[in-house]
Design an enzyme around this catalytic site. Structure first.
Site, PDB file in Angstrom:
ATOM      1  CG  ASP A  13      26.008  20.156  13.848  1.00 42.62           C
ATOM      2  OD1 ASP A  13      25.312  19.647  12.492  1.00 42.62           O
ATOM      3  OD2 ASP A  13      26.695  19.235  13.837  1.00 42.62           O
ATOM      4  CG  PHE A  14      26.503  26.085  18.725  1.00 44.99           C
ATOM      5  CD1 PHE A  14      26.395  25.084  20.623  1.00 44.99           C
ATOM      6  CD2 PHE A  14      25.329  27.062  19.257  1.00 44.99           C
ATOM      7  CE1 PHE A  14      25.784  25.651  21.637  1.00 44.99           C
ATOM      8  CE2 PHE A  14      24.972  27.516  20.320  1.00 44.99           C
ATOM      9  CZ  PHE A  14      25.875  27.098  21.444  1.00 44.99           C
ATOM     10  CG  ASP A  15      25.508  28.745  14.484  1.00 44.56           C
ATOM     11  OD1 ASP A  15      25.379  29.173  15.789  1.00 44.56           O
ATOM     12  OD2 ASP A  15      26.128  29.365  13.841  1.00 44.56           O
TER      13      ASP A  15
ATOM     14  CB  SER B  17      42.603  47.751  46.072  1.00 47.19           C
ATOM     15  OG  SER B  17      41.631  49.040  45.633  1.00 47.19           O
TER      16      SER B  17
ATOM     17  CD  GLU C   3      44.465  32.980  42.882  1.00 45.48           C
ATOM     18  OE1 GLU C   3      43.308  33.378  42.264  1.00 45.48           O
ATOM     19  OE2 GLU C   3      43.866  32.793  44.423  1.00 45.48           O
TER      20      GLU C   3
ATOM     21  CE  LYS D 148      47.184  43.766  40.577  1.00 44.96           C
ATOM     22  NZ  LYS D 148      46.437  44.614  39.292  1.00 44.96           N
TER      23      LYS D 148
ATOM     24  CG  ASP E 124      46.380  44.923  33.016  1.00 45.55           C
ATOM     25  OD1 ASP E 124      44.912  45.464  33.742  1.00 45.55           O
ATOM     26  OD2 ASP E 124      46.898  45.636  32.149  1.00 45.55           O
TER      27      ASP E 124
ATOM     28  CE1 TYR F 288      39.809  37.993  41.960  1.00 44.80           C
ATOM     29  CE2 TYR F 288      40.266  37.804  39.359  1.00 44.80           C
ATOM     30  CZ  TYR F 288      40.002  39.054  40.695  1.00 44.80           C
ATOM     31  OH  TYR F 288      39.639  40.095  40.537  1.00 44.80           O
TER      32      TYR F 288
ATOM     33  CE  LYS G 261      43.784  35.723  45.870  1.00 45.97           C
ATOM     34  NZ  LYS G 261      42.134  35.393  44.840  1.00 45.97           N
TER      35      LYS G 261
ATOM     36  CE  LYS H  75      51.132  44.770  39.145  1.00 50.32           C
ATOM     37  NZ  LYS H  75      50.229  46.363  38.791  1.00 50.32           N
TER      38      LYS H  75
ATOM     39  CB  CYS I 244      48.918  80.266  43.121  1.00 55.18           C
ATOM     40  SG  CYS I 244      47.731  79.219  42.749  1.00 55.18           S
TER      41      CYS I 244
ATOM     42  CB  CYS J  43      45.249  82.893  42.673  1.00 57.15           C
ATOM     43  SG  CYS J  43      45.662  81.900  43.971  1.00 57.15           S
TER      44      CYS J  43
ATOM     45  CB  CYS K 101      47.719  78.340  46.695  1.00 57.64           C
ATOM     46  SG  CYS K 101      47.002  79.809  46.550  1.00 57.64           S
TER      47      CYS K 101
ATOM     48  CB  CYS L 187      42.867  78.634  44.357  1.00 62.65           C
ATOM     49  SG  CYS L 187      43.762  78.501  43.064  1.00 62.65           S
TER      50      CYS L 187
END
Length: 664
Positions: free
Chosen positions: A33-35, A80, A110, A112, A114, A221, A284, A308, A402, A405, A420, A426
């Protein structure tokens, strides 16, 4: 009902069905019906293009192609988060908070998620822009692609503000990810490695109809804007949910760190029941006024902390230790591993940091080592399985020359890394300095990437960043994969970089220890490269927050004849090596030497504007009151303990009006 009314009615009805299906997960109409209704609307819109609406439900299917994604500067920087891994970390964080704010502190907890960070801008209830996080200061405009994500409302409901931004994550649920991979395998294609990277990559597809086929979701969020009708983070989640956003309902209000840890411990066990990836909890400070009082460090808000979950660990074989040279000459040892799957990606390399770390772990080639992702991003070796070590194994000897070099390495007393010293000869240092110069936070040269820089250096076209301003289209055309248009764009991008402001040019020069924040302070204090070049270590140390190490590095940089010659060439090419007259006109030294603490709620200017006024006029903003504080600017609801402390120390407390009068 005339065509216009019918179109508007169908749009409203489809938006409501879309909201119930994708946000509330309580559909009241069948897909069929939506379509049918969507096709009816598409036919009406095609017959009446005069009623076009950029946010019509029919545009959810995509079709628009974006060749180049426009770079957009964020109105509010996307910071961050600092990370914590233990109860002690959270308790230390709480102690720091309570030193800076008055009254009881509560927290919003809350999950986190990913995914790919996103900032959405709404005006008059309509989505006008969607921008990726990018480097936090600016990102890519991916509005066309984000409009295809069904859980992103194109029109809002209820009492929304006239203009605001909302932040969240674009994620790919496990079920949809598995289905996508099943289809790829059946088609004989490589499966995608993990949901997060696939979600992020989807946002940069050029054809939005391809994005529309992917089962992406958007979880929101965080609200940003001026004078929004909210007082707490928890309230902002409820408001956003009422306006039509998909806001996870698992958020919890906590009144203590113990209650925060209850939330953490519960989800550390139950996160595997969620339909999408989560790698921790974000805590928070709930009060937005307290958030404003706490403010930000150079990289993160003081009022938020990510806890974490314990990182996944695997064991594998360390095949070989090699060494990389950075743009400052710093040498980083790298562990080359037998490939192993870790947290959804194949890990082949891990950082060993420095000689001390190698000695501390007693890590050797051929060892079986345990690897985890630090913050689940950068792989690192955490220990060695000594039970599996070969009896003929010998300790690792850190190399003394190094790898590029062959110059003998040096290690300054008190420094963790070897260096170095061959800065001008270098190759990785030469390439690295130019790559830093053109990077987004520095000169942001359109059309020029790190690989092209390396190619140009290796072909002898450039040896330092001043050479960029002499490059012509004809010079570039012989390079691999360099077409006429690309060459023209690169030359135009270099030319446009002459308009970049002085503080970013100073950061771009790549002076050791001079990051973005230090570059801003030095640019503001000295106002021109000439004044900075002639500064002594003593005068540099006198600048706010500039220590001996930075001062020594700045003086050493400008003592180099090669560096001075490069600066002179940049000047001749018209690069901005002083603060512009226009910007200087808005700055004074009226408040020089004065330290201000800003507390409370203000009516004539926002807290951010007030702090900027202080800094533009030579003053310094501090987050806490001490005997060195010159003034406390007090707004409404100033905390009582701050007032008591200021009065006890004899620090003058002035109003917003007093402060503005001080400037006039």
């Amino acid at each position: 009902m005339n065509p216009k009314q019918k179109i508007q009615s169908l749009r409203a009805e489809l938006r409501e069905h879309n909201y119930k299906y994708y946000v509330l997960d309580t559909p009241t109409i069948s897909d069929y019906d939506f379509d049918i209704k969507l096709k009816e609307l598409q036919a009406l819109e095609a017959a009446h293009p005069e009623f076009y609406d950029a946010n019509s439900p029919t545009l959810r299917v995509g079709g628009e192609v974006t060749k180049n994604f426009e770079t957009v500067k964020h109105t509010y920087r996307m910071y961050s988060l600092d990370n914590s891994y233990s109860k002690e970390d959270l308790e230390d964080w709480e102690k720091r908070i309570k030193k800076l704010v008055d009254g009881e502190v509560s927290y919003t907890c809350e999950l986190k998620y990913d995914g790919a960070s996103m900032s959405l801008t709404y005006e008059d209830g309509k989505l006008v822009r969607a921008v990726t996080r990018g480097d936090g200061f600016q990102g890519d405009n991916v509005t066309t692609n984000v409009k295809t994500i069904k859980s992103v409302p194109l029109h809002l409901k209820g009492d929304y503000p006239p203009k605001f931004e909302i932040r969240g994550e674009i994620i790919l649920p496990f079920e949809g990810f598995a289905k996508m991979n099943e289809e790829r395998i059946q088609a004989g294609e490589e499966p995608y490695r993990n949901p997060r990277n696939t979600a992020s990559g989807s946002l940069k597809l050029q054809d939005s109809s391809e994005v529309a086929k992917r089962p992406l979701e958007c979880l929101l969020y965080s609200l940003k804007g001026e004078r929004l009708p909210i007082k707490t983070q928890f309230e902002s989640l409820e408001k956003a949910r009422n306006w039509g956003f998909k806001v996870p309902s698992v958020a919890k209000l906590a009144n203590s760190i113990d209650e925060v840890l209850e939330f953490v411990n519960y989800w550390d066990v139950h996160r595997h029941e969620l339909p999408y990836e989560t790698d921790g909890v974000v805590i928070k400070v709930n009060s937005l006024q307290q958030q404003e009082e706490l403010g930000y460090t150079a990289k993160a808000p003081r009022w938020a902390m990510a806890y974490k979950f314990k990182a996944e660990q695997v064991s594998t074989i360390l095949n070989e230790i090699t060494y990389q040279v950075g743009r400052t000459g710093a040498i980083t040892p790298v562990a080359n591993l037998k490939p192993v799957e870790l947290a959804g990606t194949i890990v082949k390399r891990a950082s060993l940091h420095n000689a001390d770390q190698i000695e501390k772990l007693d890590v050797r080639e051929g060892d079986t080592v345990f690897v985890e992702k630090g913050g689940e991003i950068i792989p690192k070796i955490i220990s060695v399985d000594f039970t599996k070590r070969n009896v003929n194994s010998t300790p690792t000897e850190y190399r003394n020359t190094c790898p590029e070099c062959e110059t003998e390495l040096i290690r300054t007393e008190g420094e963790a890394q070897h260096y170095c010293p061959n800065a001008m000869g270098c190759p990785p240092q030469i390439i690295g300095r130019i790559q830093h110069y053109i990077s987004r936070k520095a000169m942001d040269i359109e059309g020029l990437g790190g690989e092209t820089v390396a190619l140009m250096v290796n072909k002898g076209l450039i040896t330092n960043y001043a050479d960029l301003y002499q490059i012509t289209v004809e010079d570039l055309l012989p390079l691999d994969r360099m077409a006429q248009k690309s060459a023209e764009n690169l030359v135009a991008g270099v030319e446009a970089s002459k308009n970049i402001e002085f503080e970013r040019v100073l950061f771009a020069l790549g002076i050791r220890y001079v990051g973005e924040t230090v570059a801003k302070k030095l640019a503001k204090h000295y106002k021109s490269i000439d004044a900075l070049m002639n500064a002594s270590e003593e005068s540099l140390v006198a600048v706010d927050e500039i220590g001996d190490r930075i001062a020594e590095s700045v003086v050493a940089f400008f003592d180099s004849e090669e560096n001075r010659a490069t600066i002179q060439r940049l000047k001749e090419h018209g690069v901005q090596l002083a603060i512009s007259a226009e910007k200087l006109a808005n700055q004074t030294d009226k408040l020089a030497g004065s330290i201000f603490v800003v507390s409370g709620v203000f009516t004539k200017v926002s807290r951010t504007e007030l702090k900027k006024l202080i800094e533009d006029n030579g003053g310094k903003v501090s987050s806490s009151i001490s005997g060195k504080t010159s003034y406390v600017v007090a707004g409404d609801n100033m905390g009582p303990s701050k007032r008591t402390k200021a009065e006890g120390l004899g620090v003058p407390i002035i109003s917003e009006e007093d402060f503005l009068e001080m400037l006039s």
